[in-house]
Design an enzyme around this catalytic site. Structure first.
Site, PDB file in Angstrom:
ATOM      1  N   ASP A 100       6.239  12.524 -53.224  1.00 31.64           N
ATOM      2  CA  ASP A 100       5.965  13.892 -52.796  1.00 31.64           C
ATOM      3  C   ASP A 100       7.034  14.840 -53.311  1.00 31.64           C
ATOM      4  O   ASP A 100       8.038  14.406 -53.888  1.00 31.64           O
ATOM      5  CB  ASP A 100       5.869  13.969 -51.260  1.00 31.64           C
ATOM      6  CG  ASP A 100       6.913  13.106 -50.557  1.00 31.64           C
ATOM      7  OD1 ASP A 100       8.046  13.011 -51.070  1.00 31.64           O
ATOM      8  OD2 ASP A 100       6.597  12.518 -49.509  1.00 31.64           O
TER       9      ASP A 100
ATOM     10  N   ASP B 283       5.935  11.005 -36.140  1.00 36.76           N
ATOM     11  CA  ASP B 283       4.553  11.268 -35.754  1.00 36.76           C
ATOM     12  C   ASP B 283       3.565  10.381 -36.496  1.00 36.76           C
ATOM     13  O   ASP B 283       2.357  10.593 -36.437  1.00 36.76           O
ATOM     14  CB  ASP B 283       4.197  12.744 -35.976  1.00 36.76           C
ATOM     15  CG  ASP B 283       4.372  13.188 -37.427  1.00 36.76           C
ATOM     16  OD1 ASP B 283       4.728  12.339 -38.277  1.00 36.76           O
ATOM     17  OD2 ASP B 283       4.156  14.384 -37.712  1.00 36.76           O
TER      18      ASP B 283
ATOM     19  N   HIS C 144       3.399   9.923 -39.869  1.00 33.78           N
ATOM     20  CA  HIS C 144       2.978  10.335 -41.205  1.00 33.78           C
ATOM     21  C   HIS C 144       3.582   9.442 -42.274  1.00 33.78           C
ATOM     22  O   HIS C 144       4.641   8.845 -42.082  1.00 33.78           O
ATOM     23  CB  HIS C 144       3.299  11.819 -41.469  1.00 33.78           C
ATOM     24  CG  HIS C 144       4.742  12.126 -41.694  1.00 33.78           C
ATOM     25  ND1 HIS C 144       5.512  12.834 -40.799  1.00 33.78           N
ATOM     26  CD2 HIS C 144       5.563  11.849 -42.744  1.00 33.78           C
ATOM     27  CE1 HIS C 144       6.735  12.982 -41.284  1.00 33.78           C
ATOM     28  NE2 HIS C 144       6.791  12.389 -42.458  1.00 33.78           N
TER      29      HIS C 144
ATOM     30  N   GLU D 112       0.444  14.575 -42.950  1.00 37.46           N
ATOM     31  CA  GLU D 112       0.668  14.831 -41.537  1.00 37.46           C
ATOM     32  C   GLU D 112      -0.519  14.331 -40.711  1.00 37.46           C
ATOM     33  O   GLU D 112      -1.592  14.023 -41.256  1.00 37.46           O
ATOM     34  CB  GLU D 112       0.876  16.331 -41.309  1.00 37.46           C
ATOM     35  CG  GLU D 112       2.089  16.914 -42.042  1.00 37.46           C
ATOM     36  CD  GLU D 112       3.425  16.557 -41.409  1.00 37.46           C
ATOM     37  OE1 GLU D 112       3.509  15.517 -40.720  1.00 37.46           O
ATOM     38  OE2 GLU D 112       4.391  17.310 -41.594  1.00 37.46           O
TER      39      GLU D 112
END
Length: 260
Positions: free
Chosen positions: A67, A136, A138, A143
């Site tokens: 990324d 979370d 991801h 996300e």
């Protein structure tokens, strides 16, 4: 999915680095997908040590990004291109010619996303993709509620992710709001996925990804769909796993020839 519980991050780094080294011995020009952040640093340090000791030749290895931030100049110290050059390319003795990543400074970001997805395929696909996991759940910057079929694209970061990444900047205000990330579908194209998670803060996310239902709410749970996914966790990150004892027993009795 294979789950390997190790004593600490150093042990996890050495285990994964040896898997990468073994891949390079079999396929010297393997395309290695790398992740950024503090978690994978023990992997890169262990692999660089193997290169320095001539335990493995990485001179033909190819490296690709998972990324990239949108809008940060490529020379910014916290652009992921700069991070990968600093933490992976240079320690392995490679040059920028061995490295590929998305263009976060492109005028047409959508076109840059499509171009990177296409470039990965044209390069023969990723042989081994390293992953971390967010608190979370991801992976990459996919996300929660990201499509499990998504391709490389632009994503808006959650406030939690921006807060988590603020430690690399002077303040959270400097953390970009947008990123280019390999999509979950793109990630699943890699031949081998290896996720490393360390620390108690990742324990709930790890448990949901490994033992919970397949859910876009927990993007890392998509690893359950992959034919060759390895999750390496230290004791703290494994603390919420209901099947931890089974995972330990399975790994302890694993034949040496299987590798990871």
């Amino acid at each position: 999915m294979e789950v390997v519980i190790v004593p600490d991050s150093a042990a996890g780094g050495e285990l994964i680095a040896e898997a990468m080294a073994d891949l390079l011995r079999r396929k010297p020009d393997a395309l290695l997908g790398v992740a950024t952040g503090s978690t994978p640093l023990p992997i890169y340090e262990a692999l660089a040590a193997k290169v320095r000791s001539a335990d493995v030749d990485a001179s033909r290895a190819r490296i690709c990004q998972l990324d990239e931030y949108v809008g940060l100049p490529s020379g910014h110290p916290e652009s992921y291109r700069s991070v990968v050059l600093r933490e992976v390319i240079e320690p392995l003795g490679l040059t920028e010619s061995s490295f590929m990543g998305p263009d976060g400074t492109a005028d047409d970001v959508a076109a840059a996303c499509e171009a990177y997805d296409r470039a990965l395929a044209e390069a023969g696909g990723v042989d081994l993709q390293l992953l971390g996991i967010g608190t979370d759940g991801h992976i990459g910057f996919n996300e929660p509620c990201s499509s499990l079929a998504s391709r490389t694209r632009i994503k808006t970061l959650t406030e939690q992710t921006r807060q988590d990444n603020a430690r690399f900047f002077d303040s959270v205000d400097e953390v970009p709001h947008h990123v280019i990330t390999q999509g979950i579908g793109t990630i699943l194209d890699a031949r081998h996925l290896v996720l490393l998670a360390t620390g108690a803060a990742k324990a709930e996310a790890v448990a949901l990804a490994v033992e919970g239902p397949l859910s876009a709410l927990v993007p890392a749970s998509a690893l359950q769909l992959h034919p060759h996914a390895t999750v390496v966790v230290d004791e703290a990150a494994a603390s919420r796993l209901k099947l931890a004892d089974y995972f330990r027993a399975t790994y302890a009795s694993k034949p040496d020839w299987q590798g990871i």
